[in-house]
Design a protein around this motif. Structure first.
Motif, PDB file in Angstrom:
ATOM      1  N   GLY A   1       0.798  -1.217   0.000  1.00 26.68           N
ATOM      2  CA  GLY A   1       0.000   0.000   0.000  1.00 26.68           C
ATOM      3  C   GLY A   1       0.829   1.263   0.000  1.00 26.68           C
ATOM      4  N   ASP A   2       2.035   1.218   0.554  1.00 20.69           N
ATOM      5  CA  ASP A   2       2.888   2.402   0.591  1.00 20.69           C
ATOM      6  C   ASP A   2       3.789   2.508  -0.646  1.00 20.69           C
ATOM      7  OD1 ASP A   2       4.563   0.308   1.059  1.00 20.69           O
ATOM      8  OD2 ASP A   2       5.412   1.066   2.938  1.00 20.69           O
ATOM      9  N   GLY A   3       3.575   1.617  -1.626  1.00 21.43           N
ATOM     10  CA  GLY A   3       4.347   1.684  -2.860  1.00 21.43           C
ATOM     11  C   GLY A   3       5.587   0.811  -2.877  1.00 21.43           C
ATOM     12  N   THR A   4       5.989   0.244  -1.749  1.00 25.83           N
ATOM     13  CA  THR A   4       7.168  -0.627  -1.732  1.00 25.83           C
ATOM     14  C   THR A   4       6.842  -1.965  -2.373  1.00 25.83           C
ATOM     15  OG1 THR A   4       6.598  -1.442   0.479  1.00 25.83           O
ATOM     16  CG2 THR A   4       8.060   0.479   0.348  1.00 25.83           C
ATOM     17  N   MET A   5       7.880  -2.638  -2.841  1.00 25.55           N
ATOM     18  CA  MET A   5       7.727  -3.947  -3.480  1.00 25.55           C
ATOM     19  C   MET A   5       8.318  -5.008  -2.560  1.00 25.55           C
ATOM     20  SD  MET A   5       6.341  -2.680  -6.155  1.00 25.55           S
ATOM     21  CE  MET A   5       6.214  -4.014  -7.329  1.00 25.55           C
ATOM     22  N   THR A   6       7.599  -6.113  -2.386  1.00 20.10           N
ATOM     23  CA  THR A   6       8.035  -7.163  -1.468  1.00 20.10           C
ATOM     24  C   THR A   6       7.965  -8.522  -2.137  1.00 20.10           C
ATOM     25  OG1 THR A   6       5.805  -7.457  -0.555  1.00 20.10           O
ATOM     26  CG2 THR A   6       7.255  -5.859   0.557  1.00 20.10           C
ATOM     27  N   VAL A   7       8.790  -9.446  -1.627  1.00 21.39           N
ATOM     28  CA  VAL A   7       8.743 -10.852  -2.017  1.00 21.39           C
ATOM     29  C   VAL A   7       8.710 -11.692  -0.749  1.00 21.39           C
ATOM     30  CG1 VAL A   7       9.971 -10.446  -4.169  1.00 21.39           C
ATOM     31  CG2 VAL A   7      11.257 -11.038  -2.120  1.00 21.39           C
ATOM     32  N   TRP A   8       8.407 -12.966  -0.898  1.00 19.32           N
ATOM     33  CA  TRP A   8       8.352 -13.883   0.238  1.00 19.32           C
ATOM     34  C   TRP A   8       9.467 -14.911   0.093  1.00 19.32           C
ATOM     35  CZ3 TRP A   8       5.314 -13.339   4.492  1.00 19.32           C
ATOM     36  CH2 TRP A   8       4.297 -12.390   4.417  1.00 19.32           C
ATOM     37  N   VAL A   9      10.334 -14.949   1.087  1.00 18.85           N
ATOM     38  CA  VAL A   9      11.506 -15.829   1.078  1.00 18.85           C
ATOM     39  C   VAL A   9      11.261 -16.979   2.048  1.00 18.85           C
ATOM     40  CG1 VAL A   9      14.007 -15.936   1.403  1.00 18.85           C
ATOM     41  CG2 VAL A   9      12.944 -13.816   0.613  1.00 18.85           C
ATOM     42  N   THR A  10      11.701 -18.172   1.672  1.00 17.35           N
ATOM     43  CA  THR A  10      11.541 -19.337   2.538  1.00 17.35           C
ATOM     44  C   THR A  10      12.788 -20.212   2.456  1.00 17.35           C
ATOM     45  OG1 THR A  10      10.151 -21.254   3.035  1.00 17.35           O
ATOM     46  CG2 THR A  10      10.408 -20.667   0.714  1.00 17.35           C
ATOM     47  N   SER A  11      13.024 -20.930   3.534  1.00 15.61           N
ATOM     48  CA  SER A  11      14.140 -21.870   3.548  1.00 15.61           C
ATOM     49  C   SER A  11      13.662 -23.308   3.696  1.00 15.61           C
ATOM     50  CB  SER A  11      15.110 -21.528   4.689  1.00 15.61           C
ATOM     51  OG  SER A  11      14.419 -21.549   5.932  1.00 15.61           O
ATOM     52  N   ASP A  12      12.428 -23.495   4.205  1.00 13.49           N
ATOM     53  CA  ASP A  12      11.904 -24.853   4.429  1.00 13.49           C
ATOM     54  C   ASP A  12      10.570 -25.089   3.747  1.00 13.49           C
ATOM     55  OD1 ASP A  12      10.290 -23.220   5.883  1.00 13.49           O
ATOM     56  OD2 ASP A  12      10.744 -24.121   7.848  1.00 13.49           O
ATOM     57  N   ARG A  13      10.096 -24.091   2.961  1.00 13.21           N
ATOM     58  CA  ARG A  13       8.843 -24.195   2.223  1.00 13.21           C
ATOM     59  C   ARG A  13       7.616 -24.271   3.135  1.00 13.21           C
ATOM     60  NH1 ARG A  13       9.546 -25.649  -3.300  1.00 13.21           N
ATOM     61  NH2 ARG A  13      11.764 -25.860  -3.829  1.00 13.21           N
TER      62      ARG A  13
ATOM     63  N   LYS B   1       8.535 -12.109   4.742  1.00 16.80           N
ATOM     64  CA  LYS B   1       8.354 -11.025   3.776  1.00 16.80           C
ATOM     65  C   LYS B   1       9.592 -10.139   3.772  1.00 16.80           C
ATOM     66  CE  LYS B   1       5.649  -7.473   4.555  1.00 16.80           C
ATOM     67  NZ  LYS B   1       4.444  -6.619   4.692  1.00 16.80           N
ATOM     68  N   ARG B   2      10.043  -9.788   2.527  1.00 11.55           N
ATOM     69  CA  ARG B   2      11.239  -8.969   2.423  1.00 11.55           C
ATOM     70  C   ARG B   2      11.025  -7.889   1.361  1.00 11.55           C
ATOM     71  NH1 ARG B   2      16.764 -11.985   1.308  1.00 11.55           N
ATOM     72  NH2 ARG B   2      16.035 -13.048   3.206  1.00 11.55           N
ATOM     73  N   THR B   3      11.437  -6.687   1.685  1.00 15.69           N
ATOM     74  CA  THR B   3      11.333  -5.572   0.754  1.00 15.69           C
ATOM     75  C   THR B   3      12.474  -5.628  -0.261  1.00 15.69           C
ATOM     76  OG1 THR B   3      10.302  -4.177   2.421  1.00 15.69           O
ATOM     77  CG2 THR B   3      11.280  -3.055   0.533  1.00 15.69           C
ATOM     78  N   VAL B   4      12.123  -5.420  -1.538  1.00 22.51           N
ATOM     79  CA  VAL B   4      13.121  -5.447  -2.603  1.00 22.51           C
ATOM     80  C   VAL B   4      12.978  -4.185  -3.450  1.00 22.51           C
ATOM     81  CG1 VAL B   4      13.237  -7.961  -2.720  1.00 22.51           C
ATOM     82  CG2 VAL B   4      11.582  -6.726  -4.139  1.00 22.51           C
ATOM     83  N   LYS B   5      14.004  -3.917  -4.236  1.00 23.26           N
ATOM     84  CA  LYS B   5      13.983  -2.818  -5.189  1.00 23.26           C
ATOM     85  C   LYS B   5      14.006  -3.413  -6.590  1.00 23.26           C
ATOM     86  CE  LYS B   5      16.485   1.362  -6.620  1.00 23.26           C
ATOM     87  NZ  LYS B   5      17.695   2.207  -6.374  1.00 23.26           N
ATOM     88  N   ILE B   6      13.014  -3.071  -7.397  1.00 26.87           N
ATOM     89  CA  ILE B   6      12.930  -3.644  -8.730  1.00 26.87           C
ATOM     90  C   ILE B   6      13.347  -2.604  -9.769  1.00 26.87           C
ATOM     91  CG2 ILE B   6      11.083  -5.175  -7.990  1.00 26.87           C
ATOM     92  CD1 ILE B   6       9.163  -3.481  -9.660  1.00 26.87           C
ATOM     93  N   GLY B   7      13.745  -3.122 -10.935  1.00 25.19           N
ATOM     94  CA  GLY B   7      14.147  -2.251 -12.035  1.00 25.19           C
ATOM     95  C   GLY B   7      13.269  -2.468 -13.246  1.00 25.19           C
ATOM     96  N   LEU B   8      13.821  -3.101 -14.276  1.00 32.59           N
ATOM     97  CA  LEU B   8      13.078  -3.333 -15.506  1.00 32.59           C
ATOM     98  C   LEU B   8      12.011  -4.394 -15.317  1.00 32.59           C
ATOM     99  CD1 LEU B   8      16.112  -3.363 -17.975  1.00 32.59           C
ATOM    100  CD2 LEU B   8      14.544  -1.473 -17.542  1.00 32.59           C
ATOM    101  N   GLN B   9      10.928  -4.275 -16.068  1.00 35.98           N
ATOM    102  CA  GLN B   9       9.851  -5.260 -16.053  1.00 35.98           C
ATOM    103  C   GLN B   9       9.596  -5.684 -17.493  1.00 35.98           C
ATOM    104  OE1 GLN B   9       7.140  -2.547 -13.784  1.00 35.98           O
ATOM    105  NE2 GLN B   9       6.848  -4.301 -12.443  1.00 35.98           N
TER     106      GLN B   9
END
Length: 410
Positions: free
Chosen positions: A350-362, A367-375
């Protein structure tokens, strides 16, 4: 009741007082227990929320635990790298290729007699578009007939004085004068023929004029190129002047068209002559038109801070029309390799940030904030926030964000 009857009044008062005090103590004890239970419940809720966020974790590192069945509905994969093309996009309009657009005027003023083609007609080179009644042509043909007559007269005069000279009845100077007059007449005749030839008359037509001794002021105006009539302002009776707008006809070669785009000032250095261009128009959403950049503006518009970029677009099927809205895509550099995540694995918060979900055991997802570039092609370039080889949700990230949101709200 018999017990109270056997007691004195003082004893009765004492027993009642003891009962009242005991009841009050009992009520206070129960209230304390309930208060303690309420505090305990609040402490458990706080502990649950703490577990949801994780001890010592920031809001960007909130986590969600899923059951095996829930986790099976997600797509999970490692973070890998892929190539992203360096592209620039812009919007503009389609226009005629002015290098292949001809305004057809008559070379001389006159009255239009007849127009032979209509708007949208295909024409070939040298096809007659219209005819005019030209006073200049009439004058040129009259001069041609007059010069032809003078030449014929000078030829006869020279022949006569030559014969007289042989017979002794003429002087040499008369022959010389006649010879000079004949040469002058020949020069005038050639000049008159060339003047008529400028109007488009062929040698055969000139010979016909001389043979019939008849002038024709009808001037034919042909098309200088093959193409399509894109404008017609000619009609019988209209007067036309060379170079005076509007032109009687405009003919365009539609095998190529122009796309004119005004690009933003910050992108201006990326555009170069000869770059390949892909153009799309709303009228043909499934079609891609190829071309190349032919002109890059030499100045920036001080009002809009944009630069003109002109591209020449191939259109062998003549689908494009002048004035169409269009968008173009230009590859302005070599592809770059970078970390990437499928678009369905990235969530815009909602605040415009981009996030992904990281897992090690499925099963446990952070949740982790990332910075994206080209799409491009349903992939997002990751500039910051992930490391190669980390496992992330590649499809279904929105589900996890909703689970987190509902858990926090509950």
């Amino acid at each position: 009741m018999n017990f109270f009857k056997g007691l004195s009044r003082f004893s009765r008062f004492l027993v009642v007082a003891l009962l009242v005090v005991g009841g009050a103590a009992l009520l206070w004890s129960r209230g304390s227990i309930g208060f303690a239970d309420g505090q305990s419940g609040r402490k458990e809720l706080s502990a649950s929320a703490a577990d949801q966020s994780g001890p010592g974790k920031t809001p960007d590192e909130q986590s969600v635990d899923l059951s095996e069945k829930q986790a099976s509905s997600l797509k999970i994969g490692p973070v890998d790298s892929r190539e992203f093309a360096v592209l620039k996009t812009a919007v503009g309009t389609i226009d005629f290729n002015e290098n292949m657009l001809v305004q057809v005027f008559s070379q001389y003023p006159g009255k239009i007699l007849k127009a032979f083609y209509n708007l949208g007609d295909e024409v070939k080179r040298d096809d007659v578009l219209f005819t005019i009644d030209s006073p200049d042509l009439l004058q040129a043909e009259s001069n041609l007939l007059a010069s032809a007559g003078v030449l014929e007269l000078q030829k006869r005069t020279l022949a006569r004085v030559t014969m007289l000279l042989k017979a002794g009845g003429s002087a040499q100077k008369d022959v010389d004068q006649s010879t000079s007059d004949q040469q002058t007449a020949e020069g005038n005749f050639k000049a008159a023929k060339d003047a008529v030839r400028i109007f488009g008359k062929t040698d055969a037509e000139i010979d016909q004029i001389l043979a019939e001794r008849k002038v024709d002021s009808t001037l034919l105006v042909p098309s200088p190129i093959s193409g399509r009539v894109v404008s017609r302002n000619a009609a019988p009776g209209f007067l036309t002047q060379p170079g005076s707008p509007p032109p009687p006809f405009q003919v365009a070669d539609l095998s190529t068209m122009w796309m004119l785009a005004n690009v933003i000032e910050t992108d201006a250095p990326a555009y170069k002559l000869g770059q390949e261009v892909e153009v799309r128009v709303p009228a043909y959403p499934d079609a891609t038109f190829k071309g190349h950049v032919t002109n890059v503006g030499s100045m920036i518009d001080p009002n809009s801070h944009r630069q003109l970029v002109r591209s020449e677009i191939d259109d062998p099927q003549h689908l494009l029309r002048s004035g169409m809205f269009a968008s173009f895509l230009i590859r302005v550099g070599e592809p770059i390799r970078s970390l990437a995540v499928p678009a369905n694995g990235v969530v815009r918060e909602g605040d415009g940030t981009m996030t992904v979900w990281v897992t090690s055991d499925r099963r446990h997802f952070v949740k982790r904030t990332v910075k994206i570039g080209l799409q491009q092609d349903d992939w997002d370039q990751i500039l910051d926030g992930l490391q190669p080889g980390e496992t992330v949700v590649t499809d279904g990230a929105v589900f996890l964000s909703n689970v987190l949101l509902l858990g926090t709200a509950g």
